[in-house]
Design an enzyme around this catalytic site. Structure first.
Site, PDB file in Angstrom:
ATOM      1  N   GLU A 199      70.617  77.164 -33.866  1.00  0.00           N
ATOM      2  CA  GLU A 199      72.131  77.475 -33.637  1.00  0.00           C
ATOM      3  C   GLU A 199      72.579  77.942 -32.131  1.00  0.00           C
ATOM      4  O   GLU A 199      71.775  77.859 -30.752  1.00  0.00           O
ATOM      5  CB  GLU A 199      71.444  78.945 -33.973  1.00  0.00           C
ATOM      6  CG  GLU A 199      70.546  79.270 -35.096  1.00  0.00           C
ATOM      7  CD  GLU A 199      71.750  79.680 -36.155  1.00  0.00           C
ATOM      8  OE1 GLU A 199      72.732  80.091 -35.736  1.00  0.00           O
ATOM      9  OE2 GLU A 199      71.391  79.314 -37.341  1.00  0.00           O
ATOM     10  N   THR A 214      71.428  71.422 -23.333  1.00  0.00           N
ATOM     11  CA  THR A 214      72.508  72.091 -22.523  1.00  0.00           C
ATOM     12  C   THR A 214      72.162  72.911 -21.201  1.00  0.00           C
ATOM     13  O   THR A 214      71.589  72.971 -20.752  1.00  0.00           O
ATOM     14  CB  THR A 214      72.462  73.643 -23.545  1.00  0.00           C
ATOM     15  OG1 THR A 214      73.599  74.727 -22.687  1.00  0.00           O
ATOM     16  CG2 THR A 214      71.420  74.535 -23.638  1.00  0.00           C
ATOM     17  N   ASP A 215      73.053  72.572 -20.339  1.00  0.00           N
ATOM     18  CA  ASP A 215      73.024  73.091 -19.211  1.00  0.00           C
ATOM     19  C   ASP A 215      73.170  74.470 -18.633  1.00  0.00           C
ATOM     20  O   ASP A 215      72.253  74.955 -18.198  1.00  0.00           O
ATOM     21  CB  ASP A 215      74.885  72.842 -18.661  1.00  0.00           C
ATOM     22  CG  ASP A 215      75.721  73.059 -18.662  1.00  0.00           C
ATOM     23  OD1 ASP A 215      75.019  74.364 -19.731  1.00  0.00           O
ATOM     24  OD2 ASP A 215      76.977  73.140 -18.199  1.00  0.00           O
ATOM     25  N   GLU A 216      73.209  74.881 -19.689  1.00  0.00           N
ATOM     26  CA  GLU A 216      73.187  76.534 -20.576  1.00  0.00           C
ATOM     27  C   GLU A 216      71.139  77.233 -19.689  1.00  0.00           C
ATOM     28  O   GLU A 216      70.938  77.968 -18.914  1.00  0.00           O
ATOM     29  CB  GLU A 216      73.220  77.222 -21.471  1.00  0.00           C
ATOM     30  CG  GLU A 216      74.881  77.383 -21.375  1.00  0.00           C
ATOM     31  CD  GLU A 216      75.611  77.913 -22.470  1.00  0.00           C
ATOM     32  OE1 GLU A 216      74.923  78.892 -22.745  1.00  0.00           O
ATOM     33  OE2 GLU A 216      76.601  77.661 -23.030  1.00  0.00           O
ATOM     34  N   TYR A 269      70.427  82.537 -26.709  1.00  0.00           N
ATOM     35  CA  TYR A 269      70.397  80.623 -26.699  1.00  0.00           C
ATOM     36  C   TYR A 269      69.939  79.908 -26.108  1.00  0.00           C
ATOM     37  O   TYR A 269      69.276  79.338 -26.094  1.00  0.00           O
ATOM     38  CB  TYR A 269      71.374  80.633 -26.851  1.00  0.00           C
ATOM     39  CG  TYR A 269      72.159  79.657 -26.955  1.00  0.00           C
ATOM     40  CD1 TYR A 269      71.963  78.162 -27.947  1.00  0.00           C
ATOM     41  CD2 TYR A 269      73.365  78.824 -26.129  1.00  0.00           C
ATOM     42  CE1 TYR A 269      72.721  77.295 -27.653  1.00  0.00           C
ATOM     43  CE2 TYR A 269      73.529  78.072 -25.558  1.00  0.00           C
ATOM     44  CZ  TYR A 269      73.299  77.057 -26.923  1.00  0.00           C
ATOM     45  OH  TYR A 269      72.976  75.144 -26.213  1.00  0.00           O
ATOM     46  N   LYS A 313      67.003  77.201 -26.441  1.00  0.00           N
ATOM     47  CA  LYS A 313      66.963  75.772 -25.642  1.00  0.00           C
ATOM     48  C   LYS A 313      66.270  76.022 -24.378  1.00  0.00           C
ATOM     49  O   LYS A 313      65.469  74.221 -24.710  1.00  0.00           O
ATOM     50  CB  LYS A 313      68.161  75.856 -25.667  1.00  0.00           C
ATOM     51  CG  LYS A 313      69.348  75.780 -26.469  1.00  0.00           C
ATOM     52  CD  LYS A 313      68.969  74.687 -27.710  1.00  0.00           C
ATOM     53  CE  LYS A 313      69.687  73.301 -27.005  1.00  0.00           C
ATOM     54  NZ  LYS A 313      70.023  72.243 -28.430  1.00  0.00           N
TER      55      LYS A 313
HETATM   56  P1  NAD Z   1      76.816  73.523 -33.792  1.00  0.00           P
HETATM   57  O1  NAD Z   1      76.394  74.873 -34.402  1.00  0.00           O
HETATM   58  O2  NAD Z   1      78.649  73.571 -34.620  1.00  0.00           O
HETATM   59  O3  NAD Z   1      76.594  72.710 -35.139  1.00  0.00           O
HETATM   60  C1  NAD Z   1      74.994  73.003 -35.711  1.00  0.00           C
HETATM   61  C2  NAD Z   1      74.318  72.158 -36.713  1.00  0.00           C
HETATM   62  O4  NAD Z   1      72.710  72.282 -37.211  1.00  0.00           O
HETATM   63  C3  NAD Z   1      75.034  72.486 -38.103  1.00  0.00           C
HETATM   64  O5  NAD Z   1      75.914  71.416 -38.944  1.00  0.00           O
HETATM   65  C4  NAD Z   1      74.459  73.860 -38.745  1.00  0.00           C
HETATM   66  O6  NAD Z   1      74.001  73.690 -40.268  1.00  0.00           O
HETATM   67  C5  NAD Z   1      72.720  73.057 -38.276  1.00  0.00           C
HETATM   68  N1  NAD Z   1      71.742  73.531 -38.621  1.00  0.00           N
HETATM   69  C6  NAD Z   1      70.981  74.689 -38.279  1.00  0.00           C
HETATM   70  N2  NAD Z   1      69.875  75.437 -38.056  1.00  0.00           N
HETATM   71  C7  NAD Z   1      69.720  73.905 -38.826  1.00  0.00           C
HETATM   72  C8  NAD Z   1      68.127  74.430 -39.486  1.00  0.00           C
HETATM   73  N3  NAD Z   1      67.410  74.938 -39.065  1.00  0.00           N
HETATM   74  N4  NAD Z   1      67.862  72.856 -40.268  1.00  0.00           N
HETATM   75  C9  NAD Z   1      69.312  71.639 -39.775  1.00  0.00           C
HETATM   76  N5  NAD Z   1      69.967  72.032 -39.774  1.00  0.00           N
HETATM   77  C10 NAD Z   1      69.988  73.342 -38.954  1.00  0.00           C
HETATM   78  O7  NAD Z   1      76.445  72.991 -32.779  1.00  0.00           O
HETATM   79  P2  NAD Z   1      76.826  72.328 -31.594  1.00  0.00           P
HETATM   80  O8  NAD Z   1      78.108  72.617 -30.746  1.00  0.00           O
HETATM   81  O9  NAD Z   1      77.220  70.348 -32.331  1.00  0.00           O
HETATM   82  O10 NAD Z   1      75.625  71.581 -30.645  1.00  0.00           O
HETATM   83  C11 NAD Z   1      74.628  70.723 -31.368  1.00  0.00           C
HETATM   84  C12 NAD Z   1      74.092  70.779 -30.547  1.00  0.00           C
HETATM   85  O11 NAD Z   1      74.096  70.378 -29.227  1.00  0.00           O
HETATM   86  C13 NAD Z   1      72.881  72.235 -30.056  1.00  0.00           C
HETATM   87  O12 NAD Z   1      71.953  71.244 -30.048  1.00  0.00           O
HETATM   88  C14 NAD Z   1      73.065  72.903 -29.319  1.00  0.00           C
HETATM   89  O13 NAD Z   1      72.573  73.867 -28.297  1.00  0.00           O
HETATM   90  C15 NAD Z   1      73.868  71.386 -27.672  1.00  0.00           C
HETATM   91  N6  NAD Z   1      75.015  71.328 -27.080  1.00  0.00           N
HETATM   92  C16 NAD Z   1      76.196  72.407 -27.330  1.00  0.00           C
HETATM   93  C17 NAD Z   1      77.231  72.656 -26.849  1.00  0.00           C
HETATM   94  C18 NAD Z   1      78.667  72.668 -26.582  1.00  0.00           C
HETATM   95  O14 NAD Z   1      79.453  72.795 -26.610  1.00  0.00           O
HETATM   96  N7  NAD Z   1      78.970  72.679 -28.275  1.00  0.00           N
HETATM   97  C19 NAD Z   1      76.796  72.243 -24.843  1.00  0.00           C
HETATM   98  C20 NAD Z   1      75.480  71.313 -24.452  1.00  0.00           C
HETATM   99  C21 NAD Z   1      74.114  71.715 -25.725  1.00  0.00           C
HETATM  100  P1  TYD Z   2      81.925  79.848 -25.251  1.00  0.00           P
HETATM  101  O1  TYD Z   2      82.255  78.867 -26.304  1.00  0.00           O
HETATM  102  O2  TYD Z   2      80.644  81.227 -26.041  1.00  0.00           O
HETATM  103  O3  TYD Z   2      80.840  79.263 -24.444  1.00  0.00           O
HETATM  104  P2  TYD Z   2      79.219  79.372 -23.606  1.00  0.00           P
HETATM  105  O4  TYD Z   2      79.117  80.536 -23.311  1.00  0.00           O
HETATM  106  O5  TYD Z   2      78.388  78.752 -24.274  1.00  0.00           O
HETATM  107  O6  TYD Z   2      79.469  78.789 -22.350  1.00  0.00           O
HETATM  108  O7  TYD Z   2      82.400  80.613 -23.847  1.00  0.00           O
HETATM  109  C1  TYD Z   2      82.798  79.989 -23.545  1.00  0.00           C
HETATM  110  C2  TYD Z   2      83.201  80.670 -22.319  1.00  0.00           C
HETATM  111  O8  TYD Z   2      84.289  81.752 -22.624  1.00  0.00           O
HETATM  112  C3  TYD Z   2      82.325  82.024 -21.244  1.00  0.00           C
HETATM  113  O9  TYD Z   2      82.236  82.245 -20.611  1.00  0.00           O
HETATM  114  C4  TYD Z   2      82.778  83.482 -22.363  1.00  0.00           C
HETATM  115  C5  TYD Z   2      84.457  83.058 -22.976  1.00  0.00           C
HETATM  116  N1  TYD Z   2      84.602  83.509 -23.836  1.00  0.00           N
HETATM  117  C6  TYD Z   2      85.519  84.673 -24.006  1.00  0.00           C
HETATM  118  O10 TYD Z   2      86.231  85.229 -22.693  1.00  0.00           O
HETATM  119  N2  TYD Z   2      85.897  84.957 -25.221  1.00  0.00           N
HETATM  120  C7  TYD Z   2      85.183  84.451 -26.359  1.00  0.00           C
HETATM  121  O11 TYD Z   2      85.869  84.879 -27.082  1.00  0.00           O
HETATM  122  C8  TYD Z   2      84.377  83.631 -26.107  1.00  0.00           C
HETATM  123  C9  TYD Z   2      83.806  83.281 -27.680  1.00  0.00           C
HETATM  124  C10 TYD Z   2      84.274  83.242 -24.732  1.00  0.00           C
END
Ligand code: NAD
Ligand code: TYD
Length: 379
Positions: free
Chosen positions: A100, A148-150, A173, A177
């Site tokens: 998630e 994630t860096d978070e 979240y 992580k």
């Molecule tokens: P996303 O939400 O787009 O995709 C997550 C995927 O995981 C989806 O396809 C979902 O169906 C699947 N999933 C969720 N719960 C599941 C479960 N219980 N079993 C099997 N599959 C399940 O996420 P994303 O943005 O592609 O991120 C992917 C990974 O990278 C995550 O672990 C996230 O923490 C990490 N990440 C994301 C970012 C970003 O900017 N998006 C940055 C750093 C790290």
């Molecule tokens: P997001 O894309 O949810 O990534 P993360 O919270 O994981 O960094 O949000 C990026 C930044 O944008 C974050 O500081 C929250 C802000 N944000 C808004 O200002 N408005 C929005 O509707 C959303 C979804 C995010």
């Protein structure tokens, strides 16, 4: 110094990767990227297809790539399903994306995050460990955990996160992580499972679900809906184009050292309001809007996200130094390419916006209206 890419030769000439969460944003980009660049590799894609997972993300796979990609509809929390998978196939590595992933959803419903990100990762580790021990603990096996860096929390105006920055997560979240990272590291230290962790900054690019900042703003601009900027809009993220992340993951998989962590960032720090302004400019020029019709008029400052981290910035010098990786995409160009991708794929956006999506959007932004009218914000 750049390490040579030696991993696949150690185990098999045509490695089989188990990719979890491969139908999501980064996972589907990674699968497409890897199939195109490693013609002998095969991929098992295990995904539960939550609201964020979409098989439409593979519509453009070539016939040849399709043959090397097998989708399995399954849940990482389902240990029996995981065990069956590991029993049936000779798996060379696990790349664990499934999670998630949206902070705002974690604020309004944290339990799903503990369930999938903590318990799901733990079950996946257990299944991988049983398989790896059953095979005689092959040194070439890899469990790559995509994080994630978070997990490091929030920065002030100075400094950057490095691999030994203390964990200090702010949201459910990032706490989930962080917890999963600790389990992954513990499985290396306790059982010797060859795990590697990557902590990456905010990604953007094609196929990102339109709830995250960049695709949400793009779609709201196109549809002339309000652009909700949280707080003062001065929060800063370090943006990385998704294909640069995919290249980093491939480098870590092939040449990274088990037990290590690699931070991955784009070196493109931007405030949220700066991103929103850029998107307004890019789309106004493409849609022929100006003056009273400019998208700038759609910007609305809304109540802040509770626990909102002020600034993220990544020190990527370790992966640059040890594996020779660096981001190739310039932020301005890649952001413009992302805008063009969404304009050309409005049918994809329509397909992924389920009834659940509409319910979520109205709940999240209605909550902000309530906080604005004096209601209590959680946290
Ligand atoms: P996303 O939400 O787009 O995709 C997550 C995927 O995981 C989806 O396809 C979902 O169906 C699947 N999933 C969720 N719960 C599941 C479960 N219980 N079993 C099997 N599959 C399940 O996420 P994303 O943005 O592609 O991120 C992917 C990974 O990278 C995550 O672990 C996230 O923490 C990490 N990440 C994301 C970012 C970003 O900017 N998006 C940055 C750093 C790290
Ligand atoms: P997001 O894309 O949810 O990534 P993360 O919270 O994981 O960094 O949000 C990026 C930044 O944008 C974050 O500081 C929250 C802000 N944000 C808004 O200002 N408005 C929005 O509707 C959303 C979804 C995010």
């Amino acid at each position: 110094m750049k390490k040579s890419s030696c991993w696949p030769k150690l185990l098999s000439s045509s490695p089989l990767l188990l990719v979890t969460g491969g139908a999501g944003f980064i996972g589907s980009n990674f699968i497409r990227y890897t199939l195109a660049r490693r013609p002998l590799w095969r991929i098992l894609n295990l995904d539960a297809l939550t609201y964020a997972g979409n098989l439409a993300n593979f519509d453009d796979l070539s016939a040849q790539d399709r043959e090397r990609h097998r989708f399995i509809h399954g849940d990482i929390r389902d240990l029996a399903c995981l065990r069956r998978l590991f029993e049936q196939d000779e798996i060379s590595a696990v790349i664990h994306f499934a999670a998630e992933s949206h902070v705002d959803r974690s604020i309004l419903g944290p339990e799903a995050f503990v369930d999938t990100n903590v318990l799901g990762t733990f079950r996946l580790l257990e299944a991988a460990r049983a398989y790896w021990e059953g095979k005689g603990r092959p040194a070439a096996f890899r469990f790559l955990h995509v994080s994630t860096d978070e997990v490091y929390g929030s920065l002030g105006p100075q400094g950057r996160f490095c691999e030994d920055s203390p964990y200090d997560p702010s949201s459910p979240y990032s706490a989930s992580k962080a917890s999963s990272d600790h389990f992954v590291r513990a499985y290396f230290r306790t059982y010797g499972l060859p795990t590697i962790i990557t902590n990456c900054s905010n990604n953007y690019g094609p196929y990102q679900f339109p709830e995250k900042l960049i695709p949400l703003m793009i779609m709201n601009i196109i549809e002339k809906k309000p652009l909700p900027v949280y707080g003062d809009g001065q929060n800063i993220r370090d943006w990385l184009y998704v294909l640069d992340h995919c290249q980093a993951l491939l480098s870590v998989l092939e040449a990274g050292t088990p037990g290590e962590t690699y931070n991955i960032g784009g070196g493109a720090e931007r405030s949220n309001i700066n991103i929103v302004h850029k998107l307004c400019d890019l789309l106004d020029s493409r849609l022929g809007r100006s003056g009273a019709d400019s998208s700038y008029h759609l910007i609305r400052f809304v109540p802040d996200r509770p626990g909102h981290d002020r600034r993220y910035a990544i020190d990527s010098s370790k992966i640059q130094r040890e594996l020779g990786w660096r981001p190739e995409h310039d932020f301005e160009h890649a952001l413009a390419a992302t805008v063009d991708w969404y304009l050309q794929h409005l049918d994809w956006v329509e397909a992924v916006r389920s009834g659940e999506y509409r319910r979520w959007i109205s709940l999240n932004y209605q909550k902000r209206d309530e906080w604005c009218r004096g209601g209590e914000a959680p946290g």
